[in-house]
Design an enzyme around this catalytic site. Sequence first.
Site, PDB file in Angstrom:
ATOM      1  CG  HIS A  77      -2.006  -1.088   1.063  1.00 54.44           C
ATOM      2  ND1 HIS A  77      -2.733  -1.539   2.134  1.00 54.44           N
ATOM      3  CD2 HIS A  77      -2.440  -1.800   0.005  1.00 54.44           C
ATOM      4  CE1 HIS A  77      -3.554  -2.492   1.732  1.00 54.44           C
ATOM      5  NE2 HIS A  77      -3.393  -2.668   0.447  1.00 54.44           N
ATOM      6  CB  CYS A  93       5.610  22.816 -10.817  1.00 57.82           C
ATOM      7  SG  CYS A  93       4.668  21.442 -10.121  1.00 57.82           S
ATOM      8  CG  ASN A 107      -5.137 -12.199  13.005  1.00 58.87           C
ATOM      9  OD1 ASN A 107      -4.456 -11.186  13.021  1.00 58.87           O
ATOM     10  ND2 ASN A 107      -6.431 -12.186  12.786  1.00 58.87           N
ATOM     11  CB  CYS A 141       6.683  18.665 -11.866  1.00 60.80           C
ATOM     12  SG  CYS A 141       7.310  18.821 -10.166  1.00 60.80           S
TER      13      CYS A 141
END
Length: 169
Positions: free
Chosen positions: A48, A81, A142, A59
């Site tokens: 991600h 820019c 988990n 730019c």
Amino acid sequence: MLCLDAEPNITHKKLAELEAAGKVKAVVTQNIDGLHQLAGSKRVLELHGSVHRNYCRKCGKGFDAEYVRDYPGKVPLCDACGGTIKPDVVLYEEGLDQQTLEDAVFYISHADMLIIGGTSLAVYPAAGLIDYYRGNKLVLINKSTTPMDARADLLIQAGLGDVFGQIEV
């Protein structure tokens, strides 16, 4: 608010130690915080992206996280820019970086052992990467159940810190 003072935890540190010992080939993560690198991991595939990389949408000039954090306005602008600066992270409905995804598939498909930890395995396409694993040493760590628990060769229902804190490299 961009928080850059977070520190790696025991899991980040142990994974880096395991990589340095040649036991971990790559870390594939959905995290965008850069803590694996801060802990010392070298081969980190950030599915991600990372808040530590930012770029001008006009730019393409790159900026670090400190520039974005310290920018005096609400939306950081490019000093070259004037274009808006975007973090190099995947936002809702944006696609993952193809090269990062291909690299993750390579490492997963060639792994002797795959350790998946700290994820519900419910967010796709990341959750689908498990399908590329061809070995017979799938470890799921988990706190809560996942849709892939039945596929695990070793299922540990505990926090990552509790488990990795017991590993001696």
